[in-house]
Scaffold this active site. Structure first.
Site, mmCIF file in Angstrom:
data_model
loop_
_atom_site.group_PDB
_atom_site.id
_atom_site.type_symbol
_atom_site.label_atom_id
_atom_site.label_comp_id
_atom_site.label_asym_id
_atom_site.label_seq_id
_atom_site.Cartn_x
_atom_site.Cartn_y
_atom_site.Cartn_z
ATOM 1 N N ARG A 69 0.831 -1.213 0.000
ATOM 2 C CA ARG A 69 0.000 0.000 0.000
ATOM 3 C C ARG A 69 0.863 1.260 0.000
ATOM 4 O O ARG A 69 0.493 2.274 -0.591
ATOM 5 C CB ARG A 69 -0.936 -0.003 1.207
ATOM 6 C CG ARG A 69 -2.094 -0.950 0.985
ATOM 7 C CD ARG A 69 -3.122 -0.870 2.075
ATOM 8 N NE ARG A 69 -4.399 -1.325 1.575
ATOM 9 C CZ ARG A 69 -5.381 -1.770 2.336
ATOM 10 N NH1 ARG A 69 -5.250 -1.798 3.640
ATOM 11 N NH2 ARG A 69 -6.512 -2.169 1.790
ATOM 12 N N LYS B 63 -21.503 -16.993 -0.179
ATOM 13 C CA LYS B 63 -22.952 -16.823 0.000
ATOM 14 C C LYS B 63 -23.578 -15.845 -0.971
ATOM 15 O O LYS B 63 -22.989 -14.813 -1.297
ATOM 16 C CB LYS B 63 -23.213 -16.319 1.418
ATOM 17 C CG LYS B 63 -22.912 -17.341 2.478
ATOM 18 C CD LYS B 63 -23.284 -16.792 3.828
ATOM 19 C CE LYS B 63 -23.210 -17.880 4.880
ATOM 20 N NZ LYS B 63 -23.541 -17.338 6.199
ATOM 21 N N GLY C 31 -10.938 -9.345 -1.385
ATOM 22 C CA GLY C 31 -9.877 -10.037 -0.649
ATOM 23 C C GLY C 31 -9.594 -11.444 -1.136
ATOM 24 O O GLY C 31 -8.458 -11.787 -1.467
ATOM 25 N N GLY D 235 -13.817 -3.378 0.317
ATOM 26 C CA GLY D 235 -15.183 -2.868 0.471
ATOM 27 C C GLY D 235 -15.557 -1.855 -0.595
ATOM 28 O O GLY D 235 -16.673 -1.884 -1.123
HETATM 29 P P1 AMP Z 1 -16.543 -14.567 -0.412
HETATM 30 O O1 AMP Z 1 -15.813 -13.920 0.738
HETATM 31 O O2 AMP Z 1 -18.016 -14.486 -0.311
HETATM 32 O O3 AMP Z 1 -16.000 -14.143 -1.751
HETATM 33 O O4 AMP Z 1 -16.259 -16.109 -0.266
HETATM 34 C C1 AMP Z 1 -14.992 -16.673 -0.406
HETATM 35 C C2 AMP Z 1 -14.986 -17.983 0.293
HETATM 36 O O5 AMP Z 1 -15.968 -18.836 -0.290
HETATM 37 C C3 AMP Z 1 -13.678 -18.722 0.200
HETATM 38 O O6 AMP Z 1 -13.129 -18.826 1.477
HETATM 39 C C4 AMP Z 1 -14.064 -20.094 -0.363
HETATM 40 O O7 AMP Z 1 -13.429 -21.140 0.301
HETATM 41 C C5 AMP Z 1 -15.551 -20.151 -0.089
HETATM 42 N N1 AMP Z 1 -16.214 -21.081 -1.003
HETATM 43 C C6 AMP Z 1 -16.141 -21.105 -2.343
HETATM 44 N N2 AMP Z 1 -16.829 -22.154 -2.837
HETATM 45 C C7 AMP Z 1 -17.363 -22.811 -1.800
HETATM 46 C C8 AMP Z 1 -18.162 -23.988 -1.675
HETATM 47 N N3 AMP Z 1 -18.563 -24.657 -2.750
HETATM 48 N N4 AMP Z 1 -18.496 -24.390 -0.435
HETATM 49 C C9 AMP Z 1 -18.093 -23.699 0.644
HETATM 50 N N5 AMP Z 1 -17.339 -22.570 0.593
HETATM 51 C C10 AMP Z 1 -16.975 -22.145 -0.614
#
Ligand code: AMP
Length: 392
Positions: free
Chosen positions: A36, A193, A350, A373
């Site tokens: 950074r 999610k 991230g 963010g």
């Molecule tokens: P996000 O912060 O919402 O972008 O989510 C990233 C996280 O989603 C990572 O730590 C991945 O390990 C998790 N992830 C991706 N695919 C899956 C899956 N099929 N089941 C559970 N976790 C997942």
């Protein structure tokens, strides 16, 4: 674009209040990653070369309006001096006289703006005080631009203002990806999610030609279509929402690309026994951790037909061997197309940056945004107060 850059300003002899993001990781009193700090150098160099005095404003951690010794920005001074190649004068209690008295070749760093809650409250008194310290305001902290704070928004309205080099670069790249992109535009949206990415999907549907959905969130879409996803991470209560998104996408002519095959395992651990199955064959006691090879082929074909790509989120549990395969194959394809000059690719967030770096493609995207963010809020189509305040 509606903001000035440093080139539009007369900087000679002026005190340029420069909002930077030097919220760097520190261990045992030492900066462990200077990225950074390295990224603000072009802005500081430009100000100095034009005969201005650079006064940096920054936050560090979340001290919640209190003085917290471990969150003093003083710890960054040695690294700043090394990277900028000049002395840095650290001012704990700023006033204009101290700034004017500092040596002309020095860069000035002011103590953590968040040591008073007037910063996060965007208190007009603090904005006014900050404005009294300088002649020009320059914002080079895109990653803090989603917050309307005194040092990111309030003060900008009180002085002639401009975007710094890093901010201008980031805004330019983002504008190319979603503002006036070359079509077709494809978005890759993965991660855990759906619930954290509803605004994002809602905004993208009307802006892009296809959305590739992977990761845990794909399970929610599959389940909403009646597919049994076993014990996979899945937000069953969002089935209606997922169906609504798909209907809106269809109406808008936005193709939704979901996995057609999956990699499943019984245990959430590295090297867990796993198998590739058709998407509708997930056993009741197993979890989907990645997209399968046929899905990767379909995804590659969509990317090959695109001119612009924007990515947030992995396609699987990329932290665990071997469930990074789908994400890495996707990144390989993006890298190939980008390096061939056939694709403008922008990635951010991230986990996305972590996955890109793990795959060795850190240099192969057109632009990688490290502004977590702020990048997400921008992808959601939200106005970023720190950018909106740069009215020129
Ligand atoms: P996000 O912060 O919402 O972008 O989510 C990233 C996280 O989603 C990572 O730590 C991945 O390990 C998790 N992830 C991706 N695919 C899956 C899956 N099929 N089941 C559970 N976790 C997942």
């Amino acid at each position: 674009m509606g903001w000035n850059t440093l080139d539009d300003m007369d900087l000679a002899g002026k005190v340029v209040l420069t909002r930077v993001d030097i919220n760097v990781p520190v261990e045992d009193g030492k900066v462990t990653d200077a990225t950074r700090i390295e990224r603000i150098k072009p802005t500081i160099d430009t100000i100095l070369a034009a005969g201005g005095k650079a006064v940096m404003l920054a936050h560090f951690g979340r001290p919640k309006g209190q003085y917290v010794p471990e969150m003093s920005l003083r710890v960054t001074v040695p690294t700043l001096e090394k990277v900028l190649g000049r002395p840095v004068t650290f001012i704990e209690k700023p006033d204009r006289a101290a700034i004017d008295a500092a040596p002309s070749d020095a860069v000035i760093l002011i103590e953590n703006t968040r040591f008073t809650s007037m910063e996060t409250d965007n208190d007009p008194k603090m904005a006014g005080f900050l404005a009294s310290l300088g002649d020009i305001y320059c914002n080079d902290a895109f990653s803090a631009a989603h917050r309307a704070h005194a040092s990111t928004e309030g003060v900008a309205k009180l002085l002639p203002n401009c975007a710094g080099r890093l901010m201008a670069e980031e805004l330019g790249a983002l504008e190319k990806a979603l503002g006036t992109p070359e079509r077709p535009v494809v978005a890759v949206v993965g991660g855990a999610k759906v619930s954290t990415k509803l605004d994002l999907l809602g905004n993208l549907i009307s802006k892009v030609d296809a959305i590739i959905i992977g990761g845990g969130m794909a399970n929610t879409f599959l389940a909403a279509q009646g597919v049994d996803v076993g014990k996979s991470l899945c937000e069953h209560d969002l089935a209606d929402t997922a169906r609504d998104i798909m209907a809106k996408a269809e109406a808008a002519g936005c193709q939704i690309v979901l996995p057609v095959d999956i990699v499943v395992a019984a245990e959430f651990k590295a090297n867990a026994a796993n198998e590739v199955l058709p998407v509708d064959a997930c056993p009741a006691d197993k979890m989907i951790f990645d997209v399968g090879p046929q899905s990767s082929k379909n995804i590659a074909a969509v990317i090959q037909s695109a001119k612009t790509l924007i990515m947030n989120g992995p396609l699987g549990v990329f932290e665990l061997e071997p469930f990074q395969k789908g994400t890495f194959e996707l990144l390989d394809e993006i890298a190939r197309q980008t390096n061939a000059g056939d694709l403008i690719s922008v990635g951010g967030g991230g986990d996305t940056v972590a996955a890109i770096n793990m795959s060795g493609h850190g240099e192969d995207f057109t632009y990688i945004s490290t502004a977590g963010g702020a990048f997400l809020e921008w992808m959601e189509g939200k106005t970023l107060p720190g950018v909106a305040a740069l009215g020129g």
